[in-house]
Write a protein that holds these residues in place. Sequence first.
Motif, PDB file in Angstrom:
ATOM      1  N   UNK A 115      65.001  59.350  47.921  1.00 14.69           N
ATOM      2  CA  UNK A 115      64.515  58.242  48.757  1.00 14.69           C
ATOM      3  C   UNK A 115      63.145  58.585  49.348  1.00 14.69           C
ATOM      4  N   UNK A 116      63.007  59.810  49.833  1.00 12.55           N
ATOM      5  CA  UNK A 116      61.724  60.225  50.406  1.00 12.55           C
ATOM      6  C   UNK A 116      60.618  60.225  49.351  1.00 12.55           C
ATOM      7  N   UNK A 117      60.923  60.676  48.134  1.00  8.64           N
ATOM      8  CA  UNK A 117      59.919  60.657  47.061  1.00  8.64           C
ATOM      9  C   UNK A 117      59.472  59.220  46.772  1.00  8.64           C
ATOM     10  N   UNK A 118      60.420  58.290  46.753  1.00  7.26           N
ATOM     11  CA  UNK A 118      60.084  56.887  46.516  1.00  7.26           C
ATOM     12  C   UNK A 118      59.224  56.321  47.626  1.00  7.26           C
ATOM     13  N   UNK A 119      59.576  56.632  48.875  1.00  4.10           N
ATOM     14  CA  UNK A 119      58.775  56.164  50.012  1.00  4.10           C
ATOM     15  C   UNK A 119      57.381  56.786  49.982  1.00  4.10           C
ATOM     16  N   UNK A 120      57.312  58.050  49.626  1.00  2.97           N
ATOM     17  CA  UNK A 120      56.011  58.744  49.559  1.00  2.97           C
ATOM     18  C   UNK A 120      55.128  58.079  48.501  1.00  2.97           C
ATOM     19  N   UNK A 121      55.702  57.759  47.348  1.00  2.00           N
ATOM     20  CA  UNK A 121      54.923  57.113  46.283  1.00  2.00           C
ATOM     21  C   UNK A 121      54.431  55.739  46.728  1.00  2.00           C
ATOM     22  N   UNK A 122      55.289  54.969  47.390  1.00  2.95           N
ATOM     23  CA  UNK A 122      54.883  53.652  47.894  1.00  2.95           C
ATOM     24  C   UNK A 122      53.790  53.795  48.946  1.00  2.95           C
ATOM     25  N   UNK A 123      53.949  54.745  49.843  1.00  2.00           N
ATOM     26  CA  UNK A 123      52.953  54.981  50.889  1.00  2.00           C
ATOM     27  C   UNK A 123      51.599  55.303  50.266  1.00  2.00           C
ATOM     28  N   UNK A 124      51.605  56.165  49.256  1.00  2.00           N
ATOM     29  CA  UNK A 124      50.350  56.568  48.614  1.00  2.00           C
ATOM     30  C   UNK A 124      49.660  55.398  47.924  1.00  2.00           C
ATOM     31  N   UNK A 125      50.435  54.433  47.436  1.00  2.96           N
ATOM     32  CA  UNK A 125      49.826  53.242  46.832  1.00  2.96           C
ATOM     33  C   UNK A 125      49.030  52.472  47.879  1.00  2.96           C
ATOM     34  N   UNK A 126      49.582  52.329  49.070  1.00  2.00           N
ATOM     35  CA  UNK A 126      48.915  51.580  50.131  1.00  2.00           C
ATOM     36  C   UNK A 126      47.836  52.412  50.813  1.00  2.00           C
ATOM     37  N   UNK A 127      48.042  53.701  50.884  1.00  2.00           N
ATOM     38  CA  UNK A 127      47.116  54.592  51.577  1.00  2.00           C
ATOM     39  C   UNK A 127      45.793  54.694  50.823  1.00  2.00           C
ATOM     40  N   UNK A 128      45.789  54.849  49.588  1.00  2.00           N
ATOM     41  CA  UNK A 128      44.703  54.846  48.612  1.00  2.00           C
ATOM     42  C   UNK A 128      43.311  55.312  49.046  1.00  2.00           C
ATOM     43  N   UNK A 129      43.030  55.483  50.289  1.00  2.00           N
ATOM     44  CA  UNK A 129      41.700  55.938  50.702  1.00  2.00           C
ATOM     45  C   UNK A 129      41.651  57.443  50.933  1.00  2.00           C
ATOM     46  N   UNK A 130      42.776  58.121  50.747  1.00  2.00           N
ATOM     47  CA  UNK A 130      42.811  59.561  50.932  1.00  2.00           C
ATOM     48  C   UNK A 130      42.764  59.999  52.383  1.00  2.00           C
ATOM     49  N   UNK A 131      43.032  59.090  53.287  1.00  2.00           N
ATOM     50  CA  UNK A 131      42.973  59.416  54.716  1.00  2.00           C
ATOM     51  C   UNK A 131      44.318  59.844  55.288  1.00  2.00           C
ATOM     52  N   UNK A 132      45.375  59.754  54.490  1.00  2.00           N
ATOM     53  CA  UNK A 132      46.694  60.144  54.966  1.00  2.00           C
ATOM     54  C   UNK A 132      47.357  59.090  55.839  1.00  2.00           C
ATOM     55  N   UNK A 133      46.815  57.879  55.809  1.00  2.00           N
ATOM     56  CA  UNK A 133      47.382  56.785  56.594  1.00  2.00           C
ATOM     57  C   UNK A 133      47.022  55.457  55.930  1.00  2.00           C
ATOM     58  N   UNK A 134      47.740  54.426  56.319  1.00  2.00           N
ATOM     59  CA  UNK A 134      47.443  53.091  55.813  1.00  2.00           C
ATOM     60  C   UNK A 134      46.557  52.401  56.845  1.00  2.00           C
ATOM     61  N   UNK A 135      45.362  52.059  56.432  1.00  2.00           N
ATOM     62  CA  UNK A 135      44.410  51.386  57.314  1.00  2.00           C
ATOM     63  C   UNK A 135      44.452  49.878  57.022  1.00  2.00           C
ATOM     64  N   UNK A 136      43.918  49.063  57.918  1.00  2.00           N
ATOM     65  CA  UNK A 136      43.842  47.632  57.611  1.00  2.00           C
ATOM     66  C   UNK A 136      43.107  47.374  56.285  1.00  2.00           C
ATOM     67  N   UNK A 137      42.046  48.137  56.030  1.00  2.00           N
ATOM     68  CA  UNK A 137      41.280  47.954  54.794  1.00  2.00           C
ATOM     69  C   UNK A 137      42.093  48.334  53.554  1.00  2.00           C
ATOM     70  N   UNK A 138      42.822  49.452  53.613  1.00  2.00           N
ATOM     71  CA  UNK A 138      43.619  49.850  52.440  1.00  2.00           C
ATOM     72  C   UNK A 138      44.796  48.892  52.229  1.00  2.00           C
ATOM     73  N   UNK A 139      45.363  48.371  53.315  1.00  2.00           N
ATOM     74  CA  UNK A 139      46.439  47.384  53.203  1.00  2.00           C
ATOM     75  C   UNK A 139      45.909  46.101  52.567  1.00  2.00           C
ATOM     76  N   UNK A 140      44.750  45.649  53.011  1.00  2.00           N
ATOM     77  CA  UNK A 140      44.127  44.439  52.454  1.00  2.00           C
ATOM     78  C   UNK A 140      43.874  44.610  50.959  1.00  2.00           C
ATOM     79  N   UNK A 141      43.349  45.761  50.577  1.00  2.00           N
ATOM     80  CA  UNK A 141      43.051  46.036  49.172  1.00  2.00           C
ATOM     81  C   UNK A 141      44.337  46.002  48.333  1.00  2.00           C
TER      82      UNK A 141
END
Length: 146
Positions: A79-105
Amino acid sequence: MASPRSNVTGLDEVFRSLDKDGDGKISAAELTLCMRAVGEELSLEDAEAFVALVDGDGDGLLGFEEFVKVVEVEGEEERERGLRAAFEMYESEGEGCITPRSLKRMLGRLGTSRGIHECAAMICRFDLDGDGVLSFEEFTSMMTMA
């Protein structure tokens, strides 16, 4: 959704299928045989090492409670691996977090157009520390609420 009892009942059936001699315990030899039956090779030495690793009472065998703990840990790791993969899709800027800009993208890639302010508002609902972004822990919390 399965109730915790039905999940344990399902695990009970799996446990009984592994417990070839019906003694209520799974030996390293039984584990090796079962793995071979499903097309996986597991040496007796590796099976013994695995059993020793998770054997809580030191009897060299896996009882049902020990088996359940192993399965639950494996499920949680998956479950954690799946959540991590989903998080990385949204995070995409390499900042270790989901920003409004990465979420919009990412929403745009998924065919849902949102403005930057809408994305910031979406993040705000689950931003527990108020820093304007979603950490992995906040993302996990959000996903468990869904």
